[in-house]
Structure formats: structure tokens, C-alpha cells
Enzyme design. Structure first.
Site, short mmCIF file in Angstrom:
data_model
loop_
_atom_site.label_atom_id
_atom_site.label_comp_id
_atom_site.label_asym_id
_atom_site.label_seq_id
_atom_site.Cartn_x
_atom_site.Cartn_y
_atom_site.Cartn_z
N LYS A 11 -47.26 -56.26 35.04
CA LYS A 11 -46.03 -55.48 34.87
C LYS A 11 -45.30 -55.86 33.57
O LYS A 11 -45.59 -56.90 32.95
CB LYS A 11 -45.14 -55.68 36.10
CG LYS A 11 -45.74 -55.11 37.40
CD LYS A 11 -44.74 -55.23 38.56
CE LYS A 11 -45.30 -54.63 39.85
NZ LYS A 11 -44.28 -54.67 40.94
N TYR A 51 -45.98 -44.76 42.43
CA TYR A 51 -45.22 -45.35 43.54
C TYR A 51 -44.67 -44.28 44.49
O TYR A 51 -43.65 -44.52 45.15
CB TYR A 51 -44.08 -46.22 42.99
CG TYR A 51 -44.52 -47.60 42.55
CD1 TYR A 51 -45.07 -48.51 43.46
CD2 TYR A 51 -44.36 -48.03 41.23
CE1 TYR A 51 -45.44 -49.78 43.08
CE2 TYR A 51 -44.75 -49.31 40.83
CZ TYR A 51 -45.28 -50.18 41.76
OH TYR A 51 -45.65 -51.45 41.39
N PHE A 59 -34.66 -48.56 46.38
CA PHE A 59 -34.97 -49.23 45.12
C PHE A 59 -35.88 -48.41 44.21
O PHE A 59 -36.27 -48.87 43.14
CB PHE A 59 -35.59 -50.61 45.38
CG PHE A 59 -36.85 -50.60 46.21
CD1 PHE A 59 -38.09 -50.32 45.65
CD2 PHE A 59 -36.80 -50.88 47.58
CE1 PHE A 59 -39.24 -50.31 46.41
CE2 PHE A 59 -37.96 -50.87 48.36
CZ PHE A 59 -39.18 -50.58 47.77
N ARG A 87 -54.39 -59.99 46.40
CA ARG A 87 -53.08 -60.11 47.06
C ARG A 87 -52.74 -61.59 47.28
O ARG A 87 -51.58 -61.99 47.16
CB ARG A 87 -53.07 -59.37 48.40
CG ARG A 87 -53.23 -57.86 48.31
CD ARG A 87 -52.05 -57.12 47.72
NE ARG A 87 -50.80 -57.35 48.40
CZ ARG A 87 -49.71 -56.59 48.22
NH1 ARG A 87 -49.74 -55.54 47.39
NH2 ARG A 87 -48.58 -56.86 48.83
N ASN A 114 -41.54 -58.54 39.32
CA ASN A 114 -42.37 -59.55 39.99
C ASN A 114 -43.80 -59.66 39.45
O ASN A 114 -44.74 -59.98 40.18
CB ASN A 114 -42.35 -59.33 41.51
CG ASN A 114 -42.88 -57.98 41.91
OD1 ASN A 114 -43.29 -57.19 41.06
ND2 ASN A 114 -42.87 -57.70 43.20
N HIS A 117 -48.85 -56.00 40.15
CA HIS A 117 -49.12 -55.10 41.27
C HIS A 117 -50.55 -55.32 41.70
O HIS A 117 -51.43 -55.56 40.87
CB HIS A 117 -48.95 -53.62 40.85
CG HIS A 117 -49.54 -52.68 41.87
ND1 HIS A 117 -48.83 -52.27 42.97
CD2 HIS A 117 -50.79 -52.14 41.98
CE1 HIS A 117 -49.62 -51.49 43.72
NE2 HIS A 117 -50.81 -51.40 43.14
N GLU A 128 -55.46 -45.54 43.71
CA GLU A 128 -54.82 -46.13 42.52
C GLU A 128 -55.81 -46.25 41.35
O GLU A 128 -55.44 -46.04 40.20
CB GLU A 128 -54.23 -47.50 42.89
CG GLU A 128 -53.05 -47.36 43.84
CD GLU A 128 -52.52 -48.69 44.35
OE1 GLU A 128 -53.04 -49.75 43.96
OE2 GLU A 128 -51.55 -48.66 45.15
P1 GDP Z 1 -46.02 -55.08 46.66
O1 GDP Z 1 -47.18 -54.32 47.25
O2 GDP Z 1 -46.04 -56.54 47.03
O3 GDP Z 1 -45.89 -54.88 45.17
O4 GDP Z 1 -44.69 -54.52 47.32
P2 GDP Z 1 -44.27 -53.05 47.82
O5 GDP Z 1 -45.44 -52.11 47.76
O6 GDP Z 1 -43.57 -53.20 49.11
O7 GDP Z 1 -43.18 -52.60 46.76
C1 GDP Z 1 -43.56 -52.14 45.47
C2 GDP Z 1 -42.68 -52.80 44.43
O8 GDP Z 1 -41.34 -52.35 44.62
C3 GDP Z 1 -42.58 -54.34 44.55
O9 GDP Z 1 -43.60 -55.01 43.88
C4 GDP Z 1 -41.23 -54.61 43.93
O10 GDP Z 1 -41.33 -54.68 42.51
C5 GDP Z 1 -40.43 -53.40 44.32
N1 GDP Z 1 -39.62 -53.68 45.53
C6 GDP Z 1 -40.06 -53.81 46.81
N2 GDP Z 1 -39.05 -54.08 47.65
C7 GDP Z 1 -37.93 -54.11 46.89
C8 GDP Z 1 -36.56 -54.34 47.17
O11 GDP Z 1 -36.16 -54.56 48.31
N3 GDP Z 1 -35.70 -54.29 46.10
C9 GDP Z 1 -36.15 -54.05 44.83
N4 GDP Z 1 -35.24 -54.01 43.83
N5 GDP Z 1 -37.42 -53.83 44.53
C10 GDP Z 1 -38.32 -53.87 45.53
MG MG Z 2 -47.47 -52.27 47.45
#
Ligand code: GDP
Ligand code: MG
Length: 141
Positions: A11, A51, A59, A87, A114, A117, A128
Site C-alpha cells: 500500500k 474494495y 471507512f 495472511r 496498514n 493487502h 482480485e
Molecule cells: P484486511 O483484509 O485485513 O485488509 O481487512 P478488511 O478487508 O476488513 O478491510 C480492508 C481495509 O480497510 C483494511 O486493510 C484497512 O486498511 C481498512 N479498514 C478496515 N477496517 C477499518 C476501520 O475500522 N477503520 C478504518 N479507517 N479502516 C479500516
Molecule cells: Mg480484506
């Protein structure tokens, strides 16, 4: 365990920190082969489509804003159990909860920036990978 492919994105925060090489080294050391890679600056449309599953989340706007804030490195990783292995290397979504030694624990501070991805299932990996790469851009080894 079967050989799998997964989509990884380094990212904008990790690219800005010059952590591309360190992150890819972790994949390679864990036995994941890079079989496709490119650097891109995502448009809002491309990031939002990627996404789409999070479109209704509070968010979402911040997420798209962050993912379009600078270039990313998109890769296809291949190896035994690649989806779960990636992961595991990444750590929890929230870097504050990520296990020590994981990419997110070492390279990220906040949940919205973070570092990486990774696809979360065979179905999302397939979607994807084809979202970013044509078959002729993947180089099996
Ligand atoms: P991942 O699969 O671990 O990347 O997580 P998710 O698929 O649940 O979410 C996608 C991305 O959205 C995450 O990597 C974060 O960058 C962002 N994200 C997820 N949850 C939150 C949240 O509660 N707040 C914010 N600001 N960003 C979030
Ligand atoms: Mg995810």
C-alpha cells in the site's frame, strides 16, 4: 496443501517508506514466489471497485482516499497455501493487534494505513488477481 495464488498489494504508506524490498523479501523467504508484479497509482474508480465489498462501510471513503494517495505495488504470489501464508505474514488488520514480527506490526501504525493487502479466500484471490492482471501478465515458474 495445494499450490495457490493470492493477490498482494504493498500500500501507499509502505511504498512511501521504501519498504517494498523488505516486504517482498519476507514473501520470498517464506517460500512465496512473485509470478506477476506492477507499480500503479490507482484511480478512485479502480480502488473503489477493488474494495466494492466495503462500499457501505463508514471507512470506505477514507480507504479509497488512502489507496489513491500514492503508488502501490500489486503482485501475484504463488506457493503452497499461499492465501493463508500471506495472511499470516501480514498480521491482523489493525497493526496494534498484529502479532510481533508480522509485516503490519513492523511497518504500520494505524488501521487505515496498514502497509499491505492480501486476498482472504480462494474466491477473492481469483477475483482480485483478474482485477489487476491478464493471463499473459502472469509468469508461472
Ligand atoms: P484486511 O483484509 O485485513 O485488509 O481487512 P478488511 O478487508 O476488513 O478491510 C480492508 C481495509 O480497510 C483494511 O486493510 C484497512 O486498511 C481498512 N479498514 C478496515 N477496517 C477499518 C476501520 O475500522 N477503520 C478504518 N479507517 N479502516 C479500516
Ligand atoms: Mg480484506
Amino acid at each position: 496443501m495445494a499450490t495457490e495464488r493470492t493477490l498482494s498489494i504493498i500500500k501507499p504508506d509502505a511504498v512511501a517508506k521504501n519498504a517494498i524490498g523488505d516486504i517482498i523479501a519476507r514473501f520470498e523467504k517464506a517460500g512465496l514466489n512473485v509470478v506477476a508484479a506492477k507499480m500503479m497509482h490507482l484511480s478512485e474508480e479502480k480502488a473503489g471497485g477493488f474494495y466494492a465489498e466495503h462500499k457501505e462501510r463508514p471507512f470506505f471513503k477514507d480507504l479509497v482516499g488512502f489507496m489513491t494517495s500514492g503508488p502501490v505495488v500489486v503482485q501475484v504470489l504463488e506457493g503452497e497455501g499461499a492465501i493463508a501464508k500471506n495472511r499470516e505474514l501480514m498480521g491482523a488488520t489493525n497493526p496494534k493487534e498484529a502479532a510481533p514480527g508480522t509485516i503490519r506490526a513492523d511497518f504500520a501504525e494505524t488501521i487505515d494505513a496498514n502497509a499491505v493487502h492480501g486476498s482472504d479466500s480462494p474466491e477473492s484471490a481469483e477475483r482480485e488477481i483478474s482485477y489487476f492482471f491478464g493471463n499473459d501478465e502472469i509468469c508461472p515458474r
